[in-house]
Design a protein around this motif. Structure first.
Motif, PDB file in Angstrom:
ATOM      1  N   UNK A  93       0.843  -1.182   0.000  1.00 19.46           N
ATOM      2  CA  UNK A  93       0.000   0.000   0.000  1.00 19.46           C
ATOM      3  C   UNK A  93       0.886   1.242   0.000  1.00 19.46           C
ATOM      4  N   UNK A  94       0.729   2.091  -0.995  1.00 13.88           N
ATOM      5  CA  UNK A  94       1.536   3.311  -1.102  1.00 13.88           C
ATOM      6  C   UNK A  94       0.773   4.553  -0.657  1.00 13.88           C
ATOM      7  N   UNK A  95      -0.442   4.339  -0.090  1.00 11.39           N
ATOM      8  CA  UNK A  95      -1.311   5.463   0.277  1.00 11.39           C
ATOM      9  C   UNK A  95      -1.694   6.249  -0.981  1.00 11.39           C
ATOM     10  N   UNK A  96      -2.436   7.311  -0.794  1.00  9.85           N
ATOM     11  CA  UNK A  96      -2.824   8.193  -1.897  1.00  9.85           C
ATOM     12  C   UNK A  96      -3.465   7.421  -3.054  1.00  9.85           C
ATOM     13  N   UNK A  97      -4.110   6.274  -2.725  1.00 10.17           N
ATOM     14  CA  UNK A  97      -4.805   5.505  -3.744  1.00 10.17           C
ATOM     15  C   UNK A  97      -3.905   4.759  -4.707  1.00 10.17           C
ATOM     16  N   UNK A  98      -2.665   4.482  -4.300  1.00  8.16           N
ATOM     17  CA  UNK A  98      -1.708   3.820  -5.189  1.00  8.16           C
ATOM     18  C   UNK A  98      -1.043   2.623  -4.493  1.00  8.16           C
ATOM     19  N   UNK A  99      -0.334   1.831  -5.283  1.00  8.70           N
ATOM     20  CA  UNK A  99       0.413   0.691  -4.746  1.00  8.70           C
ATOM     21  C   UNK A  99       1.842   0.710  -5.284  1.00  8.70           C
ATOM     22  N   UNK A 100       2.751   0.214  -4.461  1.00 12.87           N
ATOM     23  CA  UNK A 100       4.099  -0.111  -4.921  1.00 12.87           C
ATOM     24  C   UNK A 100       4.038  -1.551  -5.393  1.00 12.87           C
ATOM     25  N   UNK A 101       4.528  -1.828  -6.584  1.00 16.01           N
ATOM     26  CA  UNK A 101       4.370  -3.155  -7.167  1.00 16.01           C
ATOM     27  C   UNK A 101       5.674  -3.667  -7.771  1.00 16.01           C
ATOM     28  N   UNK A 102       5.887  -4.954  -7.609  1.00 15.04           N
ATOM     29  CA  UNK A 102       7.036  -5.615  -8.222  1.00 15.04           C
ATOM     30  C   UNK A 102       6.703  -7.064  -8.490  1.00 15.04           C
ATOM     31  N   UNK A 103       7.137  -7.567  -9.626  1.00 12.15           N
ATOM     32  CA  UNK A 103       6.927  -8.969  -9.981  1.00 12.15           C
ATOM     33  C   UNK A 103       8.269  -9.692 -10.000  1.00 12.15           C
ATOM     34  N   UNK A 104       8.296 -10.890  -9.446  1.00 11.21           N
ATOM     35  CA  UNK A 104       9.550 -11.634  -9.303  1.00 11.21           C
ATOM     36  C   UNK A 104       9.336 -13.096  -9.669  1.00 11.21           C
ATOM     37  N   UNK A 105      10.316 -13.641 -10.376  1.00 11.79           N
ATOM     38  CA  UNK A 105      10.349 -15.074 -10.626  1.00 11.79           C
ATOM     39  C   UNK A 105      11.548 -15.665  -9.912  1.00 11.79           C
ATOM     40  N   UNK A 106      11.427 -16.913  -9.515  1.00 16.37           N
ATOM     41  CA  UNK A 106      12.532 -17.609  -8.869  1.00 16.37           C
ATOM     42  C   UNK A 106      13.433 -18.179  -9.962  1.00 16.37           C
ATOM     43  N   UNK A 107      14.725 -17.810  -9.913  1.00 14.98           N
ATOM     44  CA  UNK A 107      15.651 -18.241 -10.958  1.00 14.98           C
ATOM     45  C   UNK A 107      16.241 -19.615 -10.650  1.00 14.98           C
ATOM     46  N   UNK A 108      17.130 -20.090 -11.509  1.00 18.45           N
ATOM     47  CA  UNK A 108      17.700 -21.430 -11.352  1.00 18.45           C
ATOM     48  C   UNK A 108      18.532 -21.563 -10.093  1.00 18.45           C
ATOM     49  N   UNK A 109      19.054 -20.439  -9.594  1.00 21.18           N
ATOM     50  CA  UNK A 109      19.848 -20.461  -8.367  1.00 21.18           C
ATOM     51  C   UNK A 109      18.978 -20.424  -7.119  1.00 21.18           C
ATOM     52  N   UNK A 110      17.672 -20.235  -7.310  1.00 22.07           N
ATOM     53  CA  UNK A 110      16.757 -20.213  -6.173  1.00 22.07           C
ATOM     54  C   UNK A 110      16.441 -18.842  -5.624  1.00 22.07           C
ATOM     55  N   UNK A 111      16.959 -17.764  -6.288  1.00 26.07           N
ATOM     56  CA  UNK A 111      16.695 -16.403  -5.828  1.00 26.07           C
ATOM     57  C   UNK A 111      15.543 -15.794  -6.605  1.00 26.07           C
ATOM     58  N   UNK A 112      14.865 -14.860  -5.989  1.00 27.77           N
ATOM     59  CA  UNK A 112      13.879 -14.082  -6.723  1.00 27.77           C
ATOM     60  C   UNK A 112      14.598 -13.063  -7.598  1.00 27.77           C
ATOM     61  N   UNK A 113      14.149 -12.922  -8.822  1.00 27.25           N
ATOM     62  CA  UNK A 113      14.703 -11.926  -9.739  1.00 27.25           C
ATOM     63  C   UNK A 113      13.553 -11.106 -10.310  1.00 27.25           C
TER      64      UNK A 113
END
Length: 232
Positions: A121-141
């Motif tokens: 929730x970013x307030x002011x009617x907005x959101x902070x957003x990010x999309x992540x996939x888990x890579x072959x090493x097991x980390x989110x990218x």
């Protein structure tokens, strides 16, 4: 340097502040969930962890910090405390996105999940957003850039996504967007879940001088950017 690094981690960009210490390959943690972040609370949690582990501040190899996006005060306090500790010790810092820390928290809770949509929730009617996939090493990218958006414009790349974070609590209709196969609106970024990522960044030399660590507010960028789309 031989052996595993000694890293203190701080995250204070949301209403829940968490501190973690990696020492001897183990991670211990404390959290403060009584509202807005406070400098004294973060420092107290850090000192508790160091005392429990029998580690002096001077033994720290690095300080990792969630640098936002999130609440302005919390981001500023978290970054400031991290800088202060690191400057006092003379060690570098590792800056991590708060959204990625949230994604790492979801990855830890759901080991088989490969695609995570983190919304705060970013307030002011907005959101902070990010999309992540888990890579072959097991980390989110990250899949594309993190952005500040009107919830009505938010769309997911192709795939089966787990949605996490307070953005879904603030805007419940988002839980029904195409591409989501689950939603945990109550999940918050937990620093201990991102300590292995911080250690990997440290080992790769992805470090900064304390004074070079900058908060990431996103609100000073152009809002309502076009969300990431396509196959990612």
């Amino acid at each position: 340097m031989s052996g595993s690094p000694v890293i203190l981690g701080l995250e204070a960009a949301t209403g829940v502040s968490s501190v973690a210490l990696m020492h001897g390959g183990q991670v211990i943690t404390r959290r403060h969930d009584h509202g807005r972040a406070r400098t004294d609370a973060l420092l107290s949690l850090a000192d508790e962890l160091l005392a429990e582990a029998g580690v002096r501040r001077s033994a720290l190899d690095a300080v990792a910090c969630g640098r936002g996006p999130g609440g302005f005060t919390g981001v500023r306090i978290g970054v400031g405390v991290a800088q202060g500790i690191a400057m006092g010790v003379g060690c570098p810092v590792v800056g991590l996105s708060t959204l990625q820390i949230l994604a790492e928290t979801a990855r830890a809770a759901h080991p088989g999940r490969q695609a995570i949509a983190a919304l705060l929730d970013a307030r002011m009617g907005e959101v902070y957003a990010g999309c992540y996939r888990v890579d072959d090493a097991g980390w989110t990218t990250a899949v594309g850039a993190e952005w500040l958006a009107d919830p009505d414009t938010w769309a997911l790349p192709t795939g089966d996504w787990l949605g996490v974070g307070s953005g879904f609590a603030r805007f419940p209709a988002l839980a029904h967007r195409d591409g989501l196969v689950g939603c945990e609106a109550g999940m918050v970024p937990e620093m201990h879940c991102a300590m292995a990522l911080a250690a990997a960044r440290f080992a790769a030399g992805e470090i900064l001088r304390p004074e070079a660590l900058e908060p990431r507010y996103l609100r000073d960028r152009v809002a309502h950017q076009t969300p990431v789309g396509g196959d990612g």
